[in-house]
Design an enzyme around this catalytic site. Structure first.
Site, PDB file in Angstrom:
ATOM      1  N   CYS A   2       0.904  -1.099   0.012  1.00 48.23           N
ATOM      2  CA  CYS A   2       0.073  -0.034   0.028  1.00 48.23           C
ATOM      3  C   CYS A   2       0.863   1.249   0.189  1.00 48.23           C
ATOM      4  CB  CYS A   2      -1.005  -0.138   1.205  1.00 48.23           C
ATOM      5  SG  CYS A   2      -1.890  -1.654   1.303  1.00 48.23           S
ATOM      6  N   ARG A  50      -4.787   1.347  -1.201  1.00 45.95           N
ATOM      7  CA  ARG A  50      -4.648  -0.004  -0.664  1.00 45.95           C
ATOM      8  C   ARG A  50      -4.372  -0.784  -2.155  1.00 45.95           C
ATOM      9  NH1 ARG A  50      -9.371  -4.479   1.357  1.00 45.95           N
ATOM     10  NH2 ARG A  50      -7.693  -5.950   2.187  1.00 45.95           N
ATOM     11  N   ASN A  75       1.545  -0.231   5.341  1.00 39.74           N
ATOM     12  CA  ASN A  75       2.122  -0.538   4.266  1.00 39.74           C
ATOM     13  C   ASN A  75       3.092  -1.811   4.667  1.00 39.74           C
ATOM     14  OD1 ASN A  75       3.351  -0.933   1.622  1.00 39.74           O
ATOM     15  ND2 ASN A  75       4.892   0.757   2.233  1.00 39.74           N
ATOM     16  N   GLY A  76       2.696  -2.910   3.840  1.00 41.72           N
ATOM     17  CA  GLY A  76       3.548  -4.254   3.910  1.00 41.72           C
ATOM     18  C   GLY A  76       2.948  -5.310   4.490  1.00 41.72           C
ATOM     19  N   ASP A 100      -3.782  -8.565   8.943  1.00 37.36           N
ATOM     20  CA  ASP A 100      -2.434  -8.414   9.618  1.00 37.36           C
ATOM     21  C   ASP A 100      -2.363  -7.099  10.177  1.00 37.36           C
ATOM     22  OD1 ASP A 100      -2.105  -7.503   7.066  1.00 37.36           O
ATOM     23  OD2 ASP A 100      -0.158  -8.146   7.156  1.00 37.36           O
ATOM     24  N   SER A 363      11.433 -12.591  -4.247  1.00 36.57           N
ATOM     25  CA  SER A 363      12.644 -12.242  -5.074  1.00 36.57           C
ATOM     26  C   SER A 363      13.700 -12.642  -4.363  1.00 36.57           C
ATOM     27  CB  SER A 363      12.791 -10.831  -5.209  1.00 36.57           C
ATOM     28  OG  SER A 363      13.354 -10.202  -4.057  1.00 36.57           O
ATOM     29  N   GLY A 364      15.011 -12.853  -4.851  1.00 37.27           N
ATOM     30  CA  GLY A 364      16.453 -13.219  -4.101  1.00 37.27           C
ATOM     31  C   GLY A 364      16.925 -12.388  -3.538  1.00 37.27           C
TER      32      GLY A 364
END
Length: 649
Positions: A2, A50, A75-76, A100, A363-364
């Site tokens: 977000c 959002r 955000n997260g 969450d 991702s790595g």
């Protein structure tokens, strides 16, 4: 994922400029196109954009506690929220959503500012507690998610996920910070907590800012730091077993989503390890995507295809043409401040590709820093062994002389490019590492900057950033020290910034299992010999993944995610570079030495030197000046504020 923005009046419950709040929200539309919400009360305005990932039906924000006295915008992702919910319920808290986000509200009520220590995830959030008259800002341990703030002269605090939200308010002064410019030309990014603007700051990684009404001097406080003890007695075999288990746990937590999920697959060790682990945890084929390059010197797509075929992923590939440089102005607007990592171009493209098929991608990123993957680490350790053989009093005069005398030989085979090594040998460990990662090293910046600009710096050097972190590293292990420096600077300032802006530009959430803080803490206990062995980096990760990945994936030379700048600047971008670097906009600042700018352009375009990195840094600075600094504030949006009212339970 977000976007958040807000205004807080520290001087009292005065009216909030609703039009300004909406401008801040609209500036972040790309971060959250699914829904928007606001909450305004005397002295406070919260705005939220959002991108729906979890609890699609009831996860709207701003979100309140039971009596409406605490409100949060977030955000997260809090990956361990499902573990925290029953704990908080047992303590008497009632939940009305499955998101969450609601965990943050109740955790604050229960544990106060220490709530962040209980969260496992990537996050930036703002919380208002009306009863305590307190604004609480927080950012995750490794700064995966961004948060900017600024104190205005009238006592208000602005904050937002990106600088563009603060700029949209209209009250932020656009005065550039010369110290930030020095950091940019040394590092290619502006190190935390500084921003390009004097008035604005980044909330540093693993920090909170707690501001009570009437408080005009609150400072960020650190709640976590990684400690490199490197004293774990575990055997190599046992470390491989434990690493695999920890990696599975980290990946599993990041596969929780109610929307399509996939992964980036470059064909390198890190992304391949993540995809292999995902495949082992998924009942259905993993969605993967990668970018191919027309130039074979930069193309890793065949290696990505090998991994995709082994794990039967739904693999998508798009080819980036060799001259994909039309993003320069787009990137300048996207990053809001000067940013010079040219791999932002392919990163933008791979996020663009991924968003066509998924909303969340793993991702790595973070593997090189924690596992010891960068080639510069091995070179630094080699130099450290040489430095240890001679005291600084002997090394300094001898190698300074050799460094001055030896020619700069960008064109020569690597074994004959000794000038940088000689210069490094004349320095301390931290000085040498800073020198090795600098885009324009000290002598170059001294020639680049005008007398007027150097006077404005007042003796400041970007090396001070490294010195400050090194003083807090708590280790004298050569590898651990530079890993710590990278976790504090390059990872948060360059890598995480790049991925967040590129992904959010396409409303894509990216999750980084190799940056799980529990995994990072454990890896920091391991001896450095498990990370770099001889000339092989990432030794432990490669050994642990041998059953899962073929040798040509694990043990091939590292390529990186680069673009052919040197060729561009002598070919299709030749005139654009000349116009930007030698044009009026840079000259208007009065900060640059014109003869040296001419030298950089002429020497590179004649082929006698490779100045592609310094020229890209200048090109992106000029693009920032035109696209951000000179841009006007957008007019107020023609819509009304819909205030999200707290729901009493």
């Amino acid at each position: 994922m977000c976007g958040i923005a807000g205004i807080f009046d520290t001087r009292g419950p005065r009216d909030i400029d609703r039009a300004a709040l909406l401008r801040m929200s609209d500036a972040l539309l790309h971060r959250g196109p699914d829904e928007d919400g606001t909450h305004v009360e005397p002295g406070l305005g919260f705005a939220h954009r959002r991108l729906s990932i979890i609890d699609l039906a009831t996860g709207q924000q701003p979100l309140f506690n039971e009596d409406g006295s605490v409100v949060v915008i977030f955000n997260g992702e809090i990956y361990n929220f499902q573990e925290l919910v029953p704990e908080l319920q047992a303590l008497g808290h009632r939940f009305r959503t499955h998101s969450d986000t609601e965990v943050i509200v109740h955790a604050w009520e229960q544990w106060g500012a220490d709530c962040v220590k209980r969260f496992r995830g990537m996050f930036a959030f703002a919380l208002w507690d009306r009863n305590r008259e307190t604004l609480f800002l927080a950012r995750d341990r490794l700064a995966v998610k961004p948060l900017y703030y600024a104190w205005l002269p009238d006592g208000k605090i602005l904050f937002g996920s990106e600088l563009k939200a603060l700029l949209a308010h209209g009250g932020l002064q656009r005065e550039m910070d010369p110290l930030a410019v020095e950091e940019y030309f040394a590092l290619g990014y502006i190190a935390e907590p500084r921003t390009i603007f004097r008035q604005a700051r980044k909330l540093p990684a693993a920090h909170t800012l707690c501001v009570r009404r009437g408080d005009v001097a609150a400072e960020p406080r650190e709640y976590w730091d990684v400690r490199f003890s490197v004293d774990n007695p575990i055997s190599a075999d046992d470390a491989c077993v434990e690493l695999n288990e920890r990696l599975k746990e980290s990946v599993r937590l990041r596969m929780i989503a109610e929307v399509p999920l996939g992964a980036f697959l470059s064909g390198g060790v890190d992304s391949s390890a993540v995809v292999a682990t995902m495949a082992g945890l998924s009942a259905t084929p993993v969605n993967t995507c990668s970018i191919a390059f027309e130039d074979p010197a930069f193309n890793e797509s065949a290696f990505a295809q090998t991994v995709a075929e082994r794990y039967r992923t739904n693999h998508r590939v798009e080819t980036v043409r060799s001259d994909d440089f039309d993003l320069i102005d787009t990137l300048a607007r996207l990053y809001d401040e000067p940013y010079a990592d040219s791999s932002a171009i392919p990163t933008y493209r791979v996020c663009q590709l991924a968003r066509k098929h998924v909303t969340v991608a793993l991702s790595g990123d973070g593997g090189d820093e924690s596992f010891g993957g960068y080639r510069r680490y091995r070179l630094h350790l080699m130099e450290e062994r040489m430095r240890a053989a001679l005291p600084l009093s002997v090394r300094q005069p001898m190698f300074r002389l050799l460094g001055r005398a030896y020619p700069k030989a960008d064109w020569a085979p690597r074994m004959f490019r000794a000038k940088t090594t000689f210069e490094g040998m004349a320095r301390s460990s931290v000085e040498a590492y800073f020198h090795s990662v600098s885009i324009l090293r000290g002598p170059m910046r001294d020639e680049l900057f005008s007398t007027r600009f150097k006077s404005a710096l007042g003796g400041y050097s970007a090396e001070d950033v490294f010195d400050g972190h090194a003083a807090r590293a708590g280790t004298d292990d050569p590898l651990a020290l530079i890993q710590y420096l990278d976790l504090k600077t390059y990872l948060v300032g360059d890598i995480n910034t790049k991925v967040d802006r590129a992904s959010m530009a396409h409303s894509l959430e990216v999750r980084e299992p190799l940056m799980d803080h529990k995994l990072v803490e454990w890896l920091a206990t391991l001896p450095s010999a498990l990370k770099i062995r001889g000339q092989e980096g990432k030794h432990l990760l490669k050994k642990a993944m041998e059953p899962a990945l073929p040798p040509d994936i694990l043990y091939r030379p590292k390529m990186g995610f680069a673009v052919p700048l040197a060729r561009w600047f002598r070919g299709p971008l030749k005139q654009r570079v000349r116009d930007a670097v030698l044009g009026t906009r840079l000259a208007e600042t009065g900060w640059f030495n014109r003869p040296y700018l001419e030298h950089l352009v002429d020497a590179h375009q004649s082929g006698t030197r490779d100045y592609s990195a310094p020229l890209w840094t200048l090109l992106m600075f000029e693009a920032f000046l035109r696209n951000v600094l000179d841009a006007s504030v957008a007019p107020a949006p023609n819509r009304t504020v819909e205030t999200a009212e707290p729901v009493a339970q």
